[in-house]
Write an enzyme that holds these catalytic residues in place. Structure first.
Site, short mmCIF file in Angstrom:
data_model
loop_
_atom_site.label_atom_id
_atom_site.label_comp_id
_atom_site.label_asym_id
_atom_site.label_seq_id
_atom_site.Cartn_x
_atom_site.Cartn_y
_atom_site.Cartn_z
N ASP A 280 -21.10 -5.42 -8.64
CA ASP A 280 -21.98 -5.46 -7.48
C ASP A 280 -22.91 -6.66 -7.68
O ASP A 280 -23.36 -6.92 -8.80
CB ASP A 280 -22.79 -4.17 -7.40
CG ASP A 280 -23.53 -4.05 -6.07
OD1 ASP A 280 -23.07 -3.26 -5.22
OD2 ASP A 280 -24.55 -4.74 -5.90
N GLU B 156 -14.88 7.62 -9.68
CA GLU B 156 -16.12 8.29 -10.11
C GLU B 156 -17.11 8.15 -8.97
O GLU B 156 -17.64 7.07 -8.72
CB GLU B 156 -16.67 7.60 -11.37
CG GLU B 156 -15.70 7.56 -12.54
CD GLU B 156 -15.58 8.90 -13.25
OE1 GLU B 156 -16.41 9.78 -13.01
OE2 GLU B 156 -14.62 9.06 -14.03
N ASN C 61 -26.22 0.62 -9.93
CA ASN C 61 -27.28 1.47 -10.47
C ASN C 61 -27.31 1.54 -12.00
O ASN C 61 -28.38 1.59 -12.59
CB ASN C 61 -27.17 2.88 -9.88
CG ASN C 61 -25.90 3.60 -10.27
OD1 ASN C 61 -24.86 2.98 -10.40
ND2 ASN C 61 -26.00 4.89 -10.49
N SER D 101 -19.67 5.09 -4.16
CA SER D 101 -19.85 6.18 -3.20
C SER D 101 -18.51 6.84 -2.87
O SER D 101 -17.44 6.23 -3.02
CB SER D 101 -20.49 5.63 -1.93
OG SER D 101 -19.61 4.69 -1.33
P1 NAD Z 1 -20.65 1.62 -3.03
O1 NAD Z 1 -19.47 2.51 -2.86
O2 NAD Z 1 -21.31 1.11 -1.82
O3 NAD Z 1 -20.25 0.33 -3.90
C1 NAD Z 1 -19.66 0.42 -5.19
C2 NAD Z 1 -18.89 -0.85 -5.48
O4 NAD Z 1 -17.78 -0.93 -4.59
C3 NAD Z 1 -19.69 -2.14 -5.26
O5 NAD Z 1 -19.35 -3.08 -6.24
C4 NAD Z 1 -19.23 -2.59 -3.90
O6 NAD Z 1 -19.38 -3.98 -3.68
C5 NAD Z 1 -17.77 -2.21 -3.95
N1 NAD Z 1 -17.10 -2.07 -2.65
C6 NAD Z 1 -17.65 -1.96 -1.42
N2 NAD Z 1 -16.69 -1.84 -0.49
C7 NAD Z 1 -15.51 -1.87 -1.14
C8 NAD Z 1 -14.15 -1.76 -0.73
N3 NAD Z 1 -13.80 -1.60 0.55
N4 NAD Z 1 -13.19 -1.80 -1.68
C9 NAD Z 1 -13.50 -1.92 -2.99
N5 NAD Z 1 -14.77 -2.03 -3.42
C10 NAD Z 1 -15.76 -2.00 -2.51
O7 NAD Z 1 -21.65 2.44 -3.96
P2 NAD Z 1 -23.13 2.02 -4.40
O8 NAD Z 1 -24.05 2.25 -3.27
O9 NAD Z 1 -23.10 0.69 -5.03
O10 NAD Z 1 -23.41 3.09 -5.56
C11 NAD Z 1 -24.00 4.32 -5.32
C12 NAD Z 1 -22.97 5.42 -5.26
O11 NAD Z 1 -22.19 5.41 -6.45
C13 NAD Z 1 -23.60 6.81 -5.20
O12 NAD Z 1 -22.88 7.60 -4.30
C14 NAD Z 1 -23.43 7.34 -6.61
O13 NAD Z 1 -23.43 8.73 -6.72
C15 NAD Z 1 -22.12 6.73 -7.00
N6 NAD Z 1 -21.97 6.66 -8.46
C16 NAD Z 1 -21.09 7.48 -9.08
C17 NAD Z 1 -20.99 7.47 -10.48
C18 NAD Z 1 -20.05 8.39 -11.21
O14 NAD Z 1 -19.78 8.16 -12.40
N7 NAD Z 1 -19.52 9.42 -10.59
C19 NAD Z 1 -21.78 6.59 -11.22
C20 NAD Z 1 -22.68 5.77 -10.54
C21 NAD Z 1 -22.76 5.80 -9.16
#
Ligand code: NAD
Length: 520
Positions: free
Chosen positions: A186, A257, A161, A236
């Protein structure tokens, strides 16, 4: 929509140049879709676990020289990268918009943040991390210093994002403190990350020092966690929990985060029209696909009618589109999965009795993943969007009776990332901020006041994560503190029973004097 036609303001040759920087050797690729059109943007080479291990080994070698080069060298490199980011802003904005579907303005937020973070850590790292004297238990007899050793190899895992800003907020402090990085991008954000990384490589960061890998979340994510001495994860709560567990199994530290369900309180002394305009930006920026954007508004009954009318009008007036210039206010969702999730939350709320005051439907006439900025009232606990993160352009407005009810409602969430208070009195806003269970509070702003405060820590409470990025806290994640305490030789500490007998009186008196002097 059929994903056959390639569309991009970025040439194929430039894309090929950028993806060549990935560590990916097995020849497989994944198609990346351009959200504005639904067509194939490019085929991204994907990595495997072996690539991660190779990248990690090379990064560890590069880290030795980078650490030895010292703060002054790293400062000069990071300041040059700052300039290159700004010089290359047009291309970065084009790539970011094309890959994410966000507006030009919201893409600029990322470049602004990246340059700010580069400058901030370039200038502040030495001072935060320099070796300092600390109080010794027995003054004169003992001298104590604390130094910092870089952890070594930092694993950074980022979502789609905010690909540039979120990468830089972790990678730059890791580099500034003398570490190497292996980053899992990602697939959807990889081009933006590679383009911004190029600014740092061209400024003097050795290529191997910051490796980027892409591909399957579990395979590559696990490999990054296993290779690293410390892990920064942004994404997430569900995935972050798994990452935290895996890191903990080897006693590897991690900052997580994670998600949010961020509340905004509009108090009775706020100016309704101004609050509505600012709140709309806080809700719909990047189509609500922002961890700190607002999904719940609690407005005081005394100004509710005026605020809700102004907010709905403002929402309806937002210009939505895919222009690669500043003519739009909101863009597109980033993927089919995001469109499905947002549509599901809105349909579920409406089916269970919520009222749509603005938006509420997809806009395939604008592009395949466009969805209108949406304002709901009457959202109740049985609805999916009541407590779960929508991560889209959907907000629920609830009318409350006074600030106590607003604070209780804002805190009634499993998340604790960001919150916002709109008020005519900043002092009142600060008082309420102290009562909110969140990592950041913005007064008369949605999220940008805290998000852009690079000197101040950012992170979540409760299920929104652990650890902090930005500020000194963001830097100290990447180093081990090492205490070096020395005997000055002025006198020996007691070793035998006889020596203890002589010294206890003196030591007891010393304790009393130190307490009387209120010395730490
Ligand atoms: P996601 O958790 O699906 O993926 C995040 C990253 O983790 C991606 O690069 C993904 O390929 C990787 N990933 C997936 N499975 C994994 C695993 N088992 N081990 C390690 N890495 C893995 O999240 P998303 O859908 O890409 O992003 C949206 C989410 O991120 C929302 O919940 C949002 O609130 C959160 N977010 C938080 C912050 C913050 O600073 N708190 C900032 C941006 C987004």
């Amino acid at each position: 929509m059929p994903a056959t036609m390639r569309t991009a303001p970025i040439s194929d040759a430039r894309i090929a140049e950028l993806v060549a920087d990935l560590t990916a050797t097995n020849g497989t690729t994944a198609e990346v879709i351009a959200p504005f059109t639904g067509t194939v943007l490019h085929s991204l080479p994907v990595s495997n676990a072996g690539d991660v291990q190779d990248a990690a080994a090379a990064a560890r070698v590069a880290q030795q020289a980078w650490r030895a080069a010292g703060f002054a060298h790293r400062r000069a490199v990071l300041l040059t990268a700052h300039d290159l980011l700004l010089e290359r802003a047009k291309e970065l904005l084009d790539i970011l918009q094309t890959e994410s579907g966000k507006t030009r303005g919201q893409a600029f937020e990322e470049v602004f943040e990246a340059a700010s973070v580069a400058r901030y850590y370039a200038v502040s790292a030495r001072n935060v991390l320099k070796t300092r004297r600390r109080r010794a238990s027995i003054p004169v007899v003992i001298q104590t210093r604390v130094s910092h050793k870089p952890k070594g190899l930092i694993g950074v895992i980022t979502p789609w994002n905010y690909p540039i800003a979120l990468s830089i907020m972790d990678v730059v402090p890791a580099l500034a403190s003398g570490n190497a990085v292996v980053q899992k991008a990602d697939n959807q954000g990889a081009l933006s990350i590679l383009a911004s990384r190029r600014a740092f490589i061209d400024a003097g960061v050795p290529e191997a020092l910051w490796a980027v890998v892409a591909g399957d979340g579990t395979e590559i994510g696990n490999a990054v966690v296993d290779a690293a001495d410390y892990v920064c994860f942004t994404g997430s709560t569900a995935t972050g929990t798994k990452v935290g567990e895996r890191a903990a199994a080897t006693l590897t530290g991690a900052s997580l985060e994670l998600g949010g369900k961020n509340p905004l309180i509009v108090l009775d002394d706020a100016k309704p029209a101004e609050a509505a305009a600012n709140a709309a930006y806080a809700v719909f920026s990047s189509m609500g696909q922002l961890c700190v954007s607002i999904e719940r508004i609690y407005v005081d009954r005394t100004i509710a009618t005026e605020f809700i009318r102004a907010f709905a009008e403002r929402t309806r007036s937002l210009r939505q589109g895919s222009a690669l210039n500043f003519s739009t206010d909101v863009g597109s969702l980033t993927s089919a999965a995001q469109l499905e999730r947002v549509s599901r939350h809105v349909d579920d709320a409406v089916a269970k009795g919520a009222t749509v005051l603005a938006g509420g439907r997809a806009r395939p006439d604008l592009g395949p993943y466009f969805f209108e900025p949406t304002v709901l009232t009457g959202v109740t606990p049985g609805m999916e969007c009541f407590a779960h993160e929508t991560f889209g352009p959907v907000v629920a407005i609830t009318v409350v009776e006074g600030e106590a009810e607003a604070i209780a409602a804002a805190n009634d969430s499993e998340f604790g990332l960001n919150a916002s208070v709109f008020t005519g009195s900043r002092a009142r806003g600060r008082r309420i901020a102290d009562l909110l269970d969140v990592g950041s509070v913005n007064i008369n702003e949605g999220y940008r006041a805290s998000f852009s405060s690079t000197d101040a820590p950012m992170g979540g409470m409760k299920h929104s994560g652990m650890g902090r990025r930005n500020g000194a806290e963001g830097l100290l994640r990447f180093v081990e503190a090492r205490t070096v305490a020395e005997s000055t030789g002025i006198m020996n500490l007691p070793r035998t029973g006889e020596e203890w007998e002589k010294m206890t009186g003196l030591m007891t008196a010393a304790l009393k004097v130190l307490k009387a002097l209120r010395r730490r």
